[in-house]
Design an enzyme around this catalytic site. Structure first.
Site, short mmCIF file in Angstrom:
data_model
loop_
_atom_site.label_atom_id
_atom_site.label_comp_id
_atom_site.label_asym_id
_atom_site.label_seq_id
_atom_site.Cartn_x
_atom_site.Cartn_y
_atom_site.Cartn_z
N GLY A 256 20.75 2.61 -33.05
CA GLY A 256 20.16 3.43 -32.45
C GLY A 256 21.03 4.30 -32.73
O GLY A 256 20.95 5.53 -31.76
N GLU A 295 21.57 -1.69 -37.76
CA GLU A 295 20.11 -2.29 -37.49
C GLU A 295 19.46 -1.27 -37.06
O GLU A 295 18.80 -1.34 -36.71
CB GLU A 295 19.76 -3.46 -36.65
CG GLU A 295 20.70 -4.55 -37.22
CD GLU A 295 21.18 -5.17 -36.12
OE1 GLU A 295 20.59 -4.87 -34.51
OE2 GLU A 295 21.32 -6.15 -35.69
N PRO A 296 18.47 -0.04 -37.92
CA PRO A 296 18.12 0.97 -37.70
C PRO A 296 16.62 0.92 -37.23
O PRO A 296 16.02 -0.45 -37.86
CB PRO A 296 18.66 2.28 -38.82
CG PRO A 296 18.41 1.46 -39.80
CD PRO A 296 19.41 -0.18 -39.72
N GLY A 297 15.57 1.13 -36.17
CA GLY A 297 14.53 1.00 -36.21
C GLY A 297 14.24 2.45 -36.08
O GLY A 297 13.57 3.13 -36.76
N ARG A 335 6.96 7.20 -23.02
CA ARG A 335 7.94 7.19 -23.20
C ARG A 335 8.80 7.75 -22.44
O ARG A 335 9.33 8.71 -21.63
CB ARG A 335 8.73 7.31 -25.19
CG ARG A 335 9.07 6.13 -26.13
CD ARG A 335 9.13 6.37 -27.07
NE ARG A 335 10.61 6.69 -26.94
CZ ARG A 335 11.35 7.61 -27.00
NH1 ARG A 335 11.09 8.44 -27.34
NH2 ARG A 335 13.29 7.80 -26.67
N TYR A 339 10.55 7.34 -19.98
CA TYR A 339 12.96 8.15 -20.23
C TYR A 339 12.77 9.16 -19.67
O TYR A 339 13.77 9.56 -20.66
CB TYR A 339 13.16 7.57 -21.35
CG TYR A 339 12.76 6.24 -22.46
CD1 TYR A 339 13.12 5.03 -21.55
CD2 TYR A 339 12.35 5.86 -23.11
CE1 TYR A 339 13.22 4.17 -21.96
CE2 TYR A 339 11.86 4.36 -23.32
CZ TYR A 339 12.56 3.56 -23.16
OH TYR A 339 11.99 2.46 -22.99
N CYS A 366 -4.28 7.25 -15.10
CA CYS A 366 -4.38 8.02 -13.70
C CYS A 366 -2.68 7.50 -12.72
O CYS A 366 -2.88 6.75 -12.53
CB CYS A 366 -5.59 7.45 -11.92
SG CYS A 366 -5.78 8.00 -11.03
N TYR A 395 8.44 2.65 -31.10
CA TYR A 395 8.64 2.49 -29.91
C TYR A 395 7.39 3.57 -29.26
O TYR A 395 7.28 4.03 -27.73
CB TYR A 395 9.79 2.97 -28.96
CG TYR A 395 10.61 2.18 -29.72
CD1 TYR A 395 11.36 1.20 -29.92
CD2 TYR A 395 11.56 2.92 -30.23
CE1 TYR A 395 11.82 0.64 -30.20
CE2 TYR A 395 12.79 2.50 -30.75
CZ TYR A 395 12.89 1.14 -30.85
OH TYR A 395 13.77 0.68 -31.03
#
Ligand code: LLP
Length: 444
Positions: A256, A295-297, A335, A339, A366, A395
């Site tokens: 996170g 757990e970094p992504g 994204r 978001y 569209c 992502y």
């Protein structure tokens, strides 16, 4: 390439991005114009050098602050292209899979099962069986139903288990990416005592859980929430010791860490590690320290990627910012639409005429929400120019879709000045590889 992996000033070019003597952008030492010519656009451009530098910076900070009893597991959901995983393989990382599909990605990268951890809510029975047969080294049990299913599986080999706990902490982030609160879809509730019961039940059923896990959400900018989460998990661990006399070996506070897409504050690995050290320092004397995991992504993958687009049509209405369309959009980066994510960008070609000014960069899908950059301040963009949108390594590719029948982009990997295609560009024919006509629709 400068190795200051956590930039201190906003609005500088991201790590690995520079201008060559002609003023054109390079990434990881490779000309973006050349990449666009060779592979076409839109193009995901991934730097193995940056990914490794970011992962190493995290590993170093955690070991410096917390010593050797720490592990870092890369959350593959951020970007699971096998060549990208392969670029991280020689570092002392674990790899988190969100499904069996991501386990297969790791297999293709040559990562052994012992380094894989399987996450996910509502894992399929097949995933449980494959894990039990040795596809991964560890499973993070998400909920009581899943625990029951594991207890019914007779042979579980040498698989290790952790329990995902919902610690009741909601960080300040977009509600779609906050996961640590109560009553949500992930984890066993801590406050009501459900997590404690789950540990007891597992113990009674002969499935010893060795670790506790929490993931609070994504794009977290404040380090303190990690200290609070660790504290709560350590309280649970101590309560479990009181009744069983057994200390759980591991505690993992998830991923996170925020990156700076625009004006956000990056969570530096040092601040992250120090918050955990602080939580440890508040523990009663004599309590043995667990192995700590994170757990970094995004913190590894986002800065390791940028997306290259070619500018097409544009139009302007008096009194409004110009609208410039590129050859990709929400299909390759959902994204901004999902978001409200804000990205930094730059025109690839240097020099040129005209003043910088606000512009809306839109995609070709569209949807009126298909706006990649809203009011971004950029130099004038004309048909044929190249635009680089930064920090798109996380992502984007895994969330890409073929809406409107638009094929997904290719991806290229850069390493030490070399480049290679690592994900082929989809074609219109590829879009229909699963299509069948019903038998009665076939011609004679
Ligand atoms: N661990 C667990 C259990 C997770 O669920 C996640 C992300 C991570 C680690 C890695 O989090 P990171 O360090 O990458 O923030 N699609 C959203 C993000 C969803 C994150 C899901 N879980 C986005 O584009 O912002």
């Amino acid at each position: 390439m400068a190795l200051d992996t956590w930039p201190k000033e906003a609005h500088t070019l991201p790590l690995g991005v520079e201008r060559d003597p002609q003023g054109n952008l390079t990434f990881s030492g490779v000309s973006l114009k050349e990449l666009a010519q060779t592979y076409g656009t839109p193009l995901y451009v991934l730097s193995a050098d940056v990914a490794r530098a970011r992962a190493q910076a995290i590993l170093q900070a955690f070991h410096r602050v917390l010593g050797p009893r720490v592990y870092v597991s890369y959350a593959m959901k951020a970007l699971y292209i096998p060549a990208f995983l392969s670029a991280l393989k020689d570092l002392p990382l674990q790899f988190d899979a969100a499904s069996y599909g991501e386990v297969v990605a790791a297999q293709k990268a040559g990562i052994p099962p012992s380094r894989l951890r399987l996450h996910g809510n509502n894992k399929t029975d097949r995933e449980l069986e494959l894990a039990a047969q040795g596809a991964v080294g560890e499973v993070i049990i998400d909920n009581l139903d899943e625990l029951e299913r594991w207890l019914r599986l007779p042979r579980r080999g040498s698989l290790r288990f952790s329990l995902r706990v919902a610690p009741g902490i909601s960080p300040h982030t977009h509600e779609y990416i906050a996961t640590g609160g109560r009553g949500g879809k992930f984890g066993v509730d801590l406050e009501s005592g459900e997590a404690f019961l789950a540990l007891r039940e597992a113990e009674k059923g002969g499935l010893p859980i060795q670790g506790l896990h929490a993931h609070l959400g994504s794009q977290i900018q404040e380090a303190e929430v990690y200290a609070e989460a660790l504290h709560r998990l350590l309280d649970l661990r101590a309560a479990f010791f009181e009744v069983t006399g057994r200390w759980l070996a591991e505690v993992n506070v998830g991923g996170g860490a925020a990156v700076r897409y625009d004006r956000e504050k990056e969570l530096s690995p040092a601040a992250w590690a120090e918050s955990l050290a602080h939580a440890l320092s508040r523990r009663p004397r004599g309590e043995p320290r667990p192995v700590l995991g994170i757990e970094p992504g995004r913190a590894i993958a986002a800065p390791a990627g940028l997306t290259l687009y070619r500018v097409g049509d544009s139009h302007r209405v008096e009194g409004f910012a110009p609208v410039v369309a590129v050859d990709g959009g929400m299909g390759d980066n959902i994204r901004p639409a999902l978001y409200g994510a804000v990205y930094g960008a730059a025109r690839v070609e240097g020099g040129g005429e005209g003043e910088e000014g606000p512009v809306h960069v839109v995609g070709r899908y569209c949807e009126s929400g298909d706006i990649l950059l809203r009011g971004a301040v950029l130099p004038p963009l004309k048909r044929g120019d190249l635009l680089a949108v930064f920090l798109t390594g996380a992502y984007t590719h895994p969330m890409a879709m073929a809406y409107n029948g638009i094929p997904r982009p290719a991806a290229v990997l850069l390493e030490k000045g070399r480049h290679s295609l690592v994900w082929e560009r989809e074609t219109e024919q590829d879009l229909f590889r699963f299509h069948r006509l019903a038998p009665w629709q076939e011609g004679p």
